[in-house]
Design an enzyme around this catalytic site. Structure first.
Site, PDB file in Angstrom:
ATOM      1  N   TYR A  97       0.810  -1.252  -0.019  1.00  0.00           N
ATOM      2  CA  TYR A  97       0.084   0.230  -0.044  1.00  0.00           C
ATOM      3  C   TYR A  97       0.964   1.157  -0.103  1.00  0.00           C
ATOM      4  O   TYR A  97       1.874   1.311   0.867  1.00  0.00           O
ATOM      5  CB  TYR A  97      -1.008   0.093   1.220  1.00  0.00           C
ATOM      6  CG  TYR A  97      -2.208   0.395   1.060  1.00  0.00           C
ATOM      7  CD1 TYR A  97      -2.725   1.453   0.249  1.00  0.00           C
ATOM      8  CD2 TYR A  97      -3.306  -0.431   1.453  1.00  0.00           C
ATOM      9  CE1 TYR A  97      -3.886   1.795   0.078  1.00  0.00           C
ATOM     10  CE2 TYR A  97      -4.741  -0.330   1.294  1.00  0.00           C
ATOM     11  CZ  TYR A  97      -5.091   0.757   0.562  1.00  0.00           C
ATOM     12  OH  TYR A  97      -6.446   1.183   0.209  1.00  0.00           O
ATOM     13  N   ASP A 144      -6.697  13.284 -25.562  1.00  0.00           N
ATOM     14  CA  ASP A 144      -6.771  12.011 -25.035  1.00  0.00           C
ATOM     15  C   ASP A 144      -6.163  10.944 -26.129  1.00  0.00           C
ATOM     16  O   ASP A 144      -6.931  10.719 -27.211  1.00  0.00           O
ATOM     17  CB  ASP A 144      -8.223  11.535 -24.710  1.00  0.00           C
ATOM     18  CG  ASP A 144      -8.342  10.068 -24.300  1.00  0.00           C
ATOM     19  OD1 ASP A 144      -7.358   9.324 -24.263  1.00  0.00           O
ATOM     20  OD2 ASP A 144      -9.386   9.758 -23.677  1.00  0.00           O
ATOM     21  N   GLU A 183      -0.330   4.961  -0.389  1.00  0.00           N
ATOM     22  CA  GLU A 183      -1.008   6.233  -0.570  1.00  0.00           C
ATOM     23  C   GLU A 183      -0.157   7.387  -0.762  1.00  0.00           C
ATOM     24  O   GLU A 183       0.595   7.425   0.150  1.00  0.00           O
ATOM     25  CB  GLU A 183      -2.085   6.497   0.373  1.00  0.00           C
ATOM     26  CG  GLU A 183      -3.478   5.313   0.128  1.00  0.00           C
ATOM     27  CD  GLU A 183      -4.336   5.823   1.174  1.00  0.00           C
ATOM     28  OE1 GLU A 183      -4.314   6.487   2.054  1.00  0.00           O
ATOM     29  OE2 GLU A 183      -5.468   5.310   0.895  1.00  0.00           O
ATOM     30  N   LYS A 241      -2.888  -0.587 -25.470  1.00  0.00           N
ATOM     31  CA  LYS A 241      -3.083  -0.250 -26.958  1.00  0.00           C
ATOM     32  C   LYS A 241      -1.772  -0.245 -27.537  1.00  0.00           C
ATOM     33  O   LYS A 241      -0.897  -0.926 -27.506  1.00  0.00           O
ATOM     34  CB  LYS A 241      -3.917   1.074 -27.039  1.00  0.00           C
ATOM     35  CG  LYS A 241      -5.303   0.838 -26.107  1.00  0.00           C
ATOM     36  CD  LYS A 241      -6.220   2.025 -26.320  1.00  0.00           C
ATOM     37  CE  LYS A 241      -7.470   1.664 -25.476  1.00  0.00           C
ATOM     38  NZ  LYS A 241      -8.037   2.994 -24.907  1.00  0.00           N
ATOM     39  N   THR A 280      -4.318   5.731 -22.037  1.00  0.00           N
ATOM     40  CA  THR A 280      -4.083   4.535 -21.389  1.00  0.00           C
ATOM     41  C   THR A 280      -2.686   3.984 -21.785  1.00  0.00           C
ATOM     42  O   THR A 280      -1.957   5.007 -22.432  1.00  0.00           O
ATOM     43  CB  THR A 280      -5.072   3.357 -21.980  1.00  0.00           C
ATOM     44  OG1 THR A 280      -4.923   3.620 -23.619  1.00  0.00           O
ATOM     45  CG2 THR A 280      -6.554   3.936 -21.563  1.00  0.00           C
ATOM     46  N   ARG A 308      -2.456  -2.554 -18.204  1.00  0.00           N
ATOM     47  CA  ARG A 308      -3.854  -1.897 -18.568  1.00  0.00           C
ATOM     48  C   ARG A 308      -3.644  -0.804 -17.313  1.00  0.00           C
ATOM     49  O   ARG A 308      -3.614  -1.192 -16.243  1.00  0.00           O
ATOM     50  CB  ARG A 308      -5.143  -2.690 -18.321  1.00  0.00           C
ATOM     51  CG  ARG A 308      -4.975  -3.519 -19.485  1.00  0.00           C
ATOM     52  CD  ARG A 308      -6.376  -4.472 -19.414  1.00  0.00           C
ATOM     53  NE  ARG A 308      -7.405  -3.692 -19.590  1.00  0.00           N
ATOM     54  CZ  ARG A 308      -7.975  -3.208 -20.996  1.00  0.00           C
ATOM     55  NH1 ARG A 308      -7.122  -3.913 -22.017  1.00  0.00           N
ATOM     56  NH2 ARG A 308      -8.868  -2.543 -21.154  1.00  0.00           N
TER      57      ARG A 308
END
Length: 419
Positions: free
Chosen positions: A57, A203, A59, A232, A229, A238
């Site tokens: 974790y 984008d 954060e 692609k 992203t 991803r």
């Protein structure tokens, strides 16, 4: 390609999931992946995503975490940031968005108030859900208006776009699309934005790898924000990213990603992004990007010979959009029958669409995954002919069965992963 990790632990612990992974593996190995938004990651990216980094974790951001024990996690994330900035020649990068959709949401929330007006390309003309579709957060949190392609040539028309901006007075205009097969003129968007005091977001989810490979112009010198992203054409895991050049905008974005819309970042995915960015910085990636275009242009040439209609008449990038409205076959049917033949595509709307988005008059296809597999112009010629044969003989089950066997034979010559 290199040898993949064994999945012996999974086979023992959860044989059901192991079984379905094996089935999917077989599907990918024995079929031709022509979905324009899909690709194959390297074994190194897969290994990184499946590593014990998933346990941590973290954060916050490197050097400013809300948890201890992040020394090595910070090193991985910093590598991802620095490689991404170098790859796109940008001053700032955030690598924490879980997806392209969340990258877009962060930009909207950084610059807009709920109810402000945004303008993107109409979904049926090749736009994207997160650019204002009424069924998406972008459509029900913000007032959405759209520009459209010129139906005469099915291309962006900057006079029409500027007229729409004058009329609607949006606070943000969006360029970058899910089904537009031509190169985007980012400079013209910037000029319109400057003349009318409109923020400009690009984008580049579909074309990020082409930009990184220097076969498509870059929006980085022109846009206020760039989102994408990382799969692609970029061939990574991803996930999402955000780029910009101004420190004030970078500060806004950081706070909107965390704590604004996300909690702990997916550090195993971020490390996988770092690996993919490192791969994209190699000279071989430029050759790969060039081959994507060559392969797409080869499909275009054969489709012309086979009298298959294409939106805009062809392509400048990695994708083509076949318009089947002149034939007695829908996009839905074509998708299903091509899949039976081992050719995976997706149904897609076309400009001026008259059918529902669940049926459509078109199919979208692209060359990134096949190029990753090592296929070139010779293979593209054969694949294009198979596609044409299926579309022209949509009810001929015997022909489709034969093509599937031929597809499997071709795939055996271009193995995905060794082992």
């Amino acid at each position: 390609m290199e040898k993949q990790n064994s999945q012996k632990n999974l086979q023992k612990t959860d044989p059901e999931i192991f079984h379905w992974i094996q089935q999917e593996s077989q599907r990918q190995k024995e079929g031709l992946e022509l979905i324009a938004s899909e690709n194959y990651t390297s074994p190194a990216v897969c290994e990184t995503q499946g590593s014990l980094l998933t346990n941590k974790y973290a954060e916050g951001y490197p050097g400013k975490r809300y948890y201890g024990g992040c020394k090595y996690i910070d090193e991985c994330e910093n590598l991802a940031i620095e490689r991404l900035k170098k790859l796109f020649k940008a001053n700032f990068a955030n690598v924490q968005p879980h997806s392209g959709s969340q990258a877009n949401m962060a930009v909207f929330l950084a610059e807009l108030k709920v109810g402000d007006k945004i303008m993107g390309l109409d979904l049926s003309h090749g736009g994207h859900l997160t650019h204002g579709s009424p069924v998406n957060f972008s459509g029900f949190l913000f007032e959405s208006v759209f520009y459209r392609l010129n139906l005469k040539n099915q291309r962006l028309d900057f006079n029409q776009i500027e007229d729409q901006v004058k009329k609607e007075k949006p606070k943000l205009i969006i360029a970058g699309y899910s089904a537009y097969p031509r190169e985007i003129d980012f400079k013209s968007f910037r000029e319109i934005s400057d003349r009318h005091g409109v923020l400009f977001l690009t984008d580049i989810a579909h074309i990020a790898g082409l930009i990184a490979g220097e076969v498509h112009s870059s929006p980085v010198p022109y846009a206020d924000y760039i989102t994408s992203t990382t799969h692609k054409t970029l061939r990574g895991p991803r996930g999402g990213i955000i780029l910009c050049n101004e420190p004030a905008k970078a500060k806004k974005i950081n706070s909107k990603i965390f704590p604004g819309i996300q909690g702990g970042p997916l550090e195993h995915v971020i490390a996988g992004k770092a690996v993919a960015f490192g791969e994209a910085l190699r000279p071989s990636f430029k050759k790969y990007a060039k081959q994507i275009i060559k392969n797409a242009k080869t499909l275009e040439q054969i489709f012309h010979k086979e009298n298959l209609q294409m939106v805009t008449g062809g392509t400048d990038n990695h994708l083509l959009l076949l318009d089947l409205s002149d034939r007695d076959v829908t996009g839905k049917t074509a998708e299903a029958m091509l899949e039976k033949a081992g050719l995976t595509v997706n149904k897609n709307t076309v400009p001026g669409e008259k059918l529902s988005p669940f049926v459509t008059s078109g199919i979208r296809l692209g060359t990134p995954a096949l190029t990753t597999r090592g296929m070139k112009e010779q293979e593209m010629e054969q694949i294009a002919l198979w596609i044409a044969q299926v579309i022209k003989n949509i009810e001929n089950e015997a022909l489709i069965s034969k093509i599937r066997k031929d597809v499997q034979e071709l795939c055996s010559q271009f193995p995905l992963y060794q082992g």
